[in-house]
Design a protein around this motif. Structure first.
Motif, PDB file in Angstrom:
ATOM      1  N   LEU A  83     -27.814  37.760  41.964  1.00 56.32           N
ATOM      2  CA  LEU A  83     -27.642  36.791  40.877  1.00 56.32           C
ATOM      3  C   LEU A  83     -26.303  36.070  40.998  1.00 56.32           C
ATOM      4  O   LEU A  83     -25.234  36.685  40.961  1.00 56.32           O
ATOM      5  CB  LEU A  83     -27.734  37.487  39.525  1.00 56.32           C
ATOM      6  CG  LEU A  83     -27.603  36.599  38.281  1.00 56.32           C
ATOM      7  CD1 LEU A  83     -28.644  35.482  38.273  1.00 56.32           C
ATOM      8  CD2 LEU A  83     -27.712  37.434  37.009  1.00 56.32           C
ATOM      9  N   ALA A  84     -26.369  34.752  41.137  1.00 61.70           N
ATOM     10  CA  ALA A  84     -25.189  33.887  41.117  1.00 61.70           C
ATOM     11  C   ALA A  84     -25.284  32.977  39.902  1.00 61.70           C
ATOM     12  O   ALA A  84     -26.382  32.651  39.428  1.00 61.70           O
ATOM     13  CB  ALA A  84     -25.107  33.049  42.386  1.00 61.70           C
ATOM     14  N   ILE A  85     -24.145  32.570  39.382  1.00 63.07           N
ATOM     15  CA  ILE A  85     -24.115  31.664  38.237  1.00 63.07           C
ATOM     16  C   ILE A  85     -23.293  30.436  38.587  1.00 63.07           C
ATOM     17  O   ILE A  85     -22.357  30.496  39.389  1.00 63.07           O
ATOM     18  CB  ILE A  85     -23.578  32.345  36.965  1.00 63.07           C
ATOM     19  CG1 ILE A  85     -22.200  32.977  37.205  1.00 63.07           C
ATOM     20  CG2 ILE A  85     -24.573  33.381  36.472  1.00 63.07           C
ATOM     21  CD1 ILE A  85     -21.593  33.614  35.951  1.00 63.07           C
ATOM     22  N   TYR A  86     -23.673  29.315  37.946  1.00 60.61           N
ATOM     23  CA  TYR A  86     -23.097  28.019  38.315  1.00 60.61           C
ATOM     24  C   TYR A  86     -22.943  27.174  37.060  1.00 60.61           C
ATOM     25  O   TYR A  86     -23.853  27.097  36.231  1.00 60.61           O
ATOM     26  CB  TYR A  86     -24.024  27.339  39.322  1.00 60.61           C
ATOM     27  CG  TYR A  86     -23.701  25.906  39.682  1.00 60.61           C
ATOM     28  CD1 TYR A  86     -22.391  25.483  39.896  1.00 60.61           C
ATOM     29  CD2 TYR A  86     -24.730  24.974  39.851  1.00 60.61           C
ATOM     30  CE1 TYR A  86     -22.112  24.172  40.252  1.00 60.61           C
ATOM     31  CE2 TYR A  86     -24.454  23.662  40.212  1.00 60.61           C
ATOM     32  CZ  TYR A  86     -23.149  23.265  40.406  1.00 60.61           C
ATOM     33  OH  TYR A  86     -22.872  21.965  40.758  1.00 60.61           O
ATOM     34  N   GLY A  87     -21.780  26.544  36.922  1.00 55.83           N
ATOM     35  CA  GLY A  87     -21.540  25.651  35.795  1.00 55.83           C
ATOM     36  C   GLY A  87     -20.574  24.557  36.172  1.00 55.83           C
ATOM     37  O   GLY A  87     -19.717  24.740  37.049  1.00 55.83           O
ATOM     38  N   GLN A  88     -20.720  23.401  35.512  1.00 52.44           N
ATOM     39  CA  GLN A  88     -19.873  22.248  35.770  1.00 52.44           C
ATOM     40  C   GLN A  88     -19.142  21.851  34.497  1.00 52.44           C
ATOM     41  O   GLN A  88     -19.741  21.768  33.423  1.00 52.44           O
ATOM     42  CB  GLN A  88     -20.730  21.070  36.247  1.00 52.44           C
ATOM     43  CG  GLN A  88     -21.514  21.326  37.525  1.00 52.44           C
ATOM     44  CD  GLN A  88     -22.582  20.279  37.763  1.00 52.44           C
ATOM     45  OE1 GLN A  88     -23.531  20.147  37.001  1.00 52.44           O
ATOM     46  NE2 GLN A  88     -22.429  19.503  38.828  1.00 52.44           N
ATOM     47  N   SER A  89     -17.831  21.612  34.612  1.00 50.62           N
ATOM     48  CA  SER A  89     -17.025  21.149  33.484  1.00 50.62           C
ATOM     49  C   SER A  89     -17.099  22.155  32.338  1.00 50.62           C
ATOM     50  O   SER A  89     -16.652  23.289  32.490  1.00 50.62           O
ATOM     51  CB  SER A  89     -17.483  19.754  33.057  1.00 50.62           C
ATOM     52  OG  SER A  89     -16.560  19.160  32.181  1.00 50.62           O
ATOM     53  N   GLY A  90     -17.699  21.764  31.185  1.00 53.66           N
ATOM     54  CA  GLY A  90     -17.871  22.721  30.100  1.00 53.66           C
ATOM     55  C   GLY A  90     -18.706  23.905  30.532  1.00 53.66           C
ATOM     56  O   GLY A  90     -18.531  25.033  30.044  1.00 53.66           O
ATOM     57  N   ALA A 130     -30.259  28.239  31.309  1.00 55.33           N
ATOM     58  CA  ALA A 130     -30.199  28.861  29.989  1.00 55.33           C
ATOM     59  C   ALA A 130     -29.769  27.834  28.946  1.00 55.33           C
ATOM     60  O   ALA A 130     -28.707  27.224  29.069  1.00 55.33           O
ATOM     61  CB  ALA A 130     -29.235  30.043  30.001  1.00 55.33           C
ATOM     62  N   CYS A 131     -30.592  27.644  27.911  1.00 56.34           N
ATOM     63  CA  CYS A 131     -30.312  26.659  26.857  1.00 56.34           C
ATOM     64  C   CYS A 131     -29.529  27.323  25.733  1.00 56.34           C
ATOM     65  O   CYS A 131     -30.012  27.469  24.590  1.00 56.34           O
ATOM     66  CB  CYS A 131     -31.611  26.057  26.344  1.00 56.34           C
ATOM     67  SG  CYS A 131     -32.596  25.246  27.619  1.00 56.34           S
ATOM     68  N   VAL A 132     -28.312  27.741  26.027  1.00 59.89           N
ATOM     69  CA  VAL A 132     -27.514  28.542  25.108  1.00 59.89           C
ATOM     70  C   VAL A 132     -27.036  27.718  23.920  1.00 59.89           C
ATOM     71  O   VAL A 132     -27.013  26.487  23.955  1.00 59.89           O
ATOM     72  CB  VAL A 132     -26.308  29.157  25.840  1.00 59.89           C
ATOM     73  CG1 VAL A 132     -26.764  30.014  27.005  1.00 59.89           C
ATOM     74  CG2 VAL A 132     -25.354  28.063  26.346  1.00 59.89           C
ATOM     75  N   ARG A 133     -26.647  28.430  22.858  1.00 58.17           N
ATOM     76  CA  ARG A 133     -26.089  27.747  21.697  1.00 58.17           C
ATOM     77  C   ARG A 133     -24.784  27.035  22.073  1.00 58.17           C
ATOM     78  O   ARG A 133     -24.060  27.472  22.951  1.00 58.17           O
ATOM     79  CB  ARG A 133     -25.861  28.763  20.571  1.00 58.17           C
ATOM     80  CG  ARG A 133     -27.139  29.150  19.856  1.00 58.17           C
ATOM     81  CD  ARG A 133     -26.957  30.298  18.888  1.00 58.17           C
ATOM     82  NE  ARG A 133     -26.892  31.583  19.582  1.00 58.17           N
ATOM     83  CZ  ARG A 133     -26.939  32.775  18.956  1.00 58.17           C
ATOM     84  NH1 ARG A 133     -27.040  32.819  17.628  1.00 58.17           N
ATOM     85  NH2 ARG A 133     -26.888  33.902  19.645  1.00 58.17           N
ATOM     86  N   GLY A 134     -24.530  25.939  21.390  1.00 58.39           N
ATOM     87  CA  GLY A 134     -23.440  25.042  21.767  1.00 58.39           C
ATOM     88  C   GLY A 134     -23.974  23.786  22.418  1.00 58.39           C
ATOM     89  O   GLY A 134     -23.304  22.761  22.457  1.00 58.39           O
ATOM     90  N   ALA A 164     -28.724  36.492  31.778  1.00 54.79           N
ATOM     91  CA  ALA A 164     -28.590  37.237  33.032  1.00 54.79           C
ATOM     92  C   ALA A 164     -29.193  38.630  32.899  1.00 54.79           C
ATOM     93  O   ALA A 164     -29.923  39.103  33.787  1.00 54.79           O
ATOM     94  CB  ALA A 164     -27.118  37.323  33.421  1.00 54.79           C
ATOM     95  N   THR A 165     -28.900  39.281  31.789  1.00 52.48           N
ATOM     96  CA  THR A 165     -29.436  40.625  31.558  1.00 52.48           C
ATOM     97  C   THR A 165     -30.960  40.604  31.518  1.00 52.48           C
ATOM     98  O   THR A 165     -31.629  41.482  32.084  1.00 52.48           O
ATOM     99  CB  THR A 165     -28.874  41.189  30.245  1.00 52.48           C
ATOM    100  OG1 THR A 165     -27.443  41.228  30.319  1.00 52.48           O
ATOM    101  CG2 THR A 165     -29.406  42.585  29.978  1.00 52.48           C
ATOM    102  N   TRP A 166     -31.537  39.596  30.864  1.00 51.55           N
ATOM    103  CA  TRP A 166     -32.995  39.479  30.771  1.00 51.55           C
ATOM    104  C   TRP A 166     -33.607  39.278  32.154  1.00 51.55           C
ATOM    105  O   TRP A 166     -34.626  39.884  32.483  1.00 51.55           O
ATOM    106  CB  TRP A 166     -33.355  38.322  29.847  1.00 51.55           C
ATOM    107  CG  TRP A 166     -34.824  38.176  29.589  1.00 51.55           C
ATOM    108  CD1 TRP A 166     -35.555  38.798  28.620  1.00 51.55           C
ATOM    109  CD2 TRP A 166     -35.734  37.351  30.327  1.00 51.55           C
ATOM    110  NE1 TRP A 166     -36.876  38.412  28.705  1.00 51.55           N
ATOM    111  CE2 TRP A 166     -37.011  37.529  29.746  1.00 51.55           C
ATOM    112  CE3 TRP A 166     -35.602  36.488  31.409  1.00 51.55           C
ATOM    113  CZ2 TRP A 166     -38.146  36.865  30.220  1.00 51.55           C
ATOM    114  CZ3 TRP A 166     -36.728  35.827  31.893  1.00 51.55           C
ATOM    115  CH2 TRP A 166     -37.980  36.014  31.296  1.00 51.55           C
TER     116      TRP A 166
END
Length: 726
Positions: free
Chosen positions: A560-567, A514-518, A546-548
């Motif tokens: 559905l699993a979510i994954y992020g590193q650092s920020g 996801a290319c989210v704002r920020g 995720a909802t989409w």
């Protein structure tokens, strides 16, 4: 600190029967409540911030045992590791640095814990110049950075040892490989610029601890001049002072050695100053500030052109970037001449000057990102006129443009996409041809992957880009899905090659980004729209992704699993605390979780431009609205959580992981486990290859277990690209 009785987890179903035999290690809830500008802020696990305390060490060791015990219930970890090994890449992944007759390359072969530095002479002979394994067989010493002199006769090398705060610079004779100078201490995250002749360079280093106030964790950097063969203690400070405690500096010396340019930026702020000095006396240059970041509110990156003019890459009055030229001492942006105009649909990534005397005219190579994928165009350097577009192997990502120094005929660049590991190409500006030169390869076969870019609506109607990577033989119906995001510091998400993604898709799942704002996908305005008081938008954008995915039938909440590193770890933990009902599992690697005290850990004090500061009432309110640690609610059935991090994390700090883990273990009413996986003797973003693979295999096994995905053998690589809208 007194220990409490371990808290068992009692559940009624089959998973609960297994979980009932496990105990979360005791974590006493303290009574710390601070009054911050009238806001009572609870911090029950403040005591976990002291990693040297015996009770904290005992608690963390118990968490380690819990993870080991629980992970034995992931029978497919070995299969994930095997699949990951097949799709991992090795070899050369970055373009060379060409200096004089010598090229410098970094290479990491299969089985290597770290990459090594090679030199290639004019006849094509390759030899190893620096091999970290010979220095430290344990694999914890890494080749961090290298800067060849312009003539290619010497190279300054920086090694990094696990998470030790000091990174020394040594200078090697390229011909013999022997050390001719150094070590120069305290040069972590430095910039370095050689003067012609290879006898001196400018670099950035931290002030010695003994000259600082006790406990001063700010950057406190200075720009120094070092002459080969002289003690570092005599290096003259040419720029920087106590009035700029959190500044980063970038250094550029003109090809003729007459001028030095310095960019100065406070922490991660976007606007920067630019200073230029004529090097009449290299030890005492007199600087002129030609760009005032407070006035322009923009990023400006300078390069010297022949004749003394400047090439400026900037987002001043151009959020997606433009390229300008300026006279050496132009201090008024109105005097800048636009060479390459902004393209609002294609943010500017980087550019490269090709000015070999054999060329009919100097050229400018420009890389942009259109809908997340790269384009390369060639322009006349004098007029900016478009001459041609360079064909690329596919709809992927171009990075690291490099050329010969001091005058370029060839342009090297790296290309990759989700199914193609980084591959090096060389463009010859005289013949106009582009050829593959070398590149990384995979140990086996990458999975068949179909790549597409879709647009989904955020809650406020803004359209957000979402990359979807699925098996090429796509079938109807929902799939186990791993959703990734970052959304901080203006960092754009692109369809890069990522072994974790290739393994996940190879097993039959969907990998989404996801290319989210920020982030920086749409230029500076996209970053501004998701930082500071608007950071909540990045989090809501992610939950909207995720909802989409669920509403369009591509996955389900249980898959559905979510994954992020650092920020990105901040992003996913904040998303899950706001909408725990959306997710089956959450993986946060080296995350930020306590946003009230993040400034007190690691380099957090330099990130206030991105997030805000708890020392200011209005900004404290921003932080409290989404701070994951402060939004954990007792009795909520949280998803399965895997919080990972280095034991000594000099960037984010270990306390984010330990405090968030304790808070979630206390609060959750779910059958799904809250686990912490600590890694000793590693860094925030780099570690020995075997440790990285083991970490990734555990992440895949964890995500697979709680979304129902089992590893399969990867198929032959076929890669398609499409662009869709909702």
């Amino acid at each position: 600190m007194p220990a409490a009785v371990p808290r068992p987890i009692y559940r009624g179903d089959a998973l609960g029967a297994f979980m009932a035999r496990l105990f979360y290690p005791a974590a006493r809830r303290g009574d710390v409540v601070e009054d911050l500008f009238g806001f009572p802020v609870s911090d029950p696990y403040r005591w976990l911030e002291d990693g040297d305390d015996a009770h904290v060490r005992d608690w963390a060791a118990a968490q380690d045992r819990l993870f080991r015990t629980h992970s034995t219930g992931w029978p497919e970890t070995r299969s994930w590791a095997s699949l990951l090994d097949q799709v991992s890449s090795f070899g050369v992944s970055e373009p060379p640095m060409a200096r004089g007759p010598v090229m410098f390359l970094a290479e990491q072969l299969r089985g290597d814990e770290q990459r090594r530095l090679l030199v290639v002479d004019a006849e094509g002979n390759r030899r190893v110049l620096v091999d970290p394994a010979a220095i430290d067989p344990s694999g914890h010493t890494a080749l961090y950075a290298w800067w060849p002199s312009r003539e290619g006769e010497r190279v300054a090398v920086q090694m990094e040892v696990a998470e030790q705060p000091g990174s020394d610079i040594t200078v090697l004779d390229v011909r013999t490989g022997e050390t001719v100078d150094g070590p120069l201490p305290r040069a972590r995250n430095t910039s370095l610029a050689w003067l012609p002749g290879g006898d001196a360079f400018y670099y950035v280093s931290r002030v010695p601890d003994e000259e600082l106030a006790p406990g001063d964790m700010r950057l406190q950097r200075r720009v120094r001049l070092h002459r080969i063969g002289t003690p570092w203690q005599s290096d003259a400070v040419v720029f920087g002072g106590a009035d700029a405690p959190d500044h980063y500096y970038g250094l550029t010396v003109s090809a003729d050695g007459r001028y030095l340019a310095i960019t100065a930026v406070a922490g991660t702020a976007s606007p920067n100053d630019v200073y230029v000095a004529e090097l009449i006396d290299p030890e005492a240059p007199r600087f002129v500030r030609i760009v005032d970041g407070r006035t322009t509110g923009a990023r400006v990156l300078p390069r010297f052109l022949a004749g003394g003019d400047l090439l400026l890459v900037t987002d001043y009055q151009a959020p997606c970037g433009r390229i300008c030229t300026a006279r050496l001492h132009d201090t008024d942006p109105a005097a800048w001449r636009t060479l390459i105009a902004e393209d609002p649909q294609a943010p500017l990534d980087e550019c490269l000057v090709l000015d070999d005397p054999a060329l009919p005219r100097p050229l400018l190579l420009v890389a942009r990102a259109r809908h997340g994928t790269s384009t390369l165009t060639l322009h006349d350097l004098d007029t900016g006129r478009l001459l041609t577009g360079l064909p690329l192997p596919g709809a992927g990502v171009v990075s690291s443009l490099r050329t010969n120094v001091p005058h370029g005929r060839h342009a090297w660049f790296s290309y990759c996409d989700v199914a193609t590991p980084p591959t090096i190409y060389r463009y010859d500006a005289i013949s106009g041809t582009t050829e593959q030169e070398t590149g990384a390869t995979t140990a086996g076969r990458t999975a068949e992957i179909r790549s597409r870019s879709v647009r989904y609506p955020a809650a406020d109607g803004t359209e957000i880009t979402l990359f979807l990577f699925t098996p090429a033989d796509e079938r109807e119906g929902p799939r186990p899905t791993l959703l990734y995001g970052y959304g901080s510091f203006g960092m754009p998400m692109r369809p890069w090659f990522f072994p974790l993604a290739a393994a996940w898709v190879g097993a039959g799942g969907t990998y989404a980004v996801a290319c989210v704002r920020g982030g920086g996908e749409e230029g500076q305005y996209w970053h501004d729209a998701g930082r500071g008081p608007y950071k909540h938008r990045a989090i809501s954008d992610f939950n909207d992704a995720a909802t989409w995915l669920i509403d369009t039938g591509r996955t389900t909440r249980d898959q559905l699993a979510i994954y992020g590193q650092s920020g990105g770890g901040l992003l996913v933990t904040a998303a899950a605390t706001q909408r725990p009902d959306l997710y089956a599992a959450v993986i946060a690697e080296g995350p930020l979780c306590d946003m009230v005290r993040y400034e007190k850990f690691g380099l957090g004090c330099t990130w206030t431009d991105e997030f805000g500061s708890a020392s200011r009432p209005e900004e404290l309110q921003w932080l409290l609205t989404y701070s994951p640690y402060h939004n954990v609610t007792p009795g909520v059935p949280y998803p399965a959580f895997l919080l990972t991090g280095a034991v000594t994390d000099l960037q984010t700090g270990e306390a984010h992981v330990t405090k968030m883990c304790a808070a979630l273990q206390y609060a959750t009413s779910s059958d799904r486990p809250i686990l912490m996986r600590r890694e000793p003797d590693t860094a925030h973003a780099a570690s020995p290859a075997s440790k990285e693979r083991a970490m990734t295999a555990d992440i895949l096994a964890f995500a697979g277990k709680y979304t129902g995905l089992s590893p399969e053998e990867p198929r032959m690589c076929v890669h398609e690209t499409a662009v869709e809208s909702r």
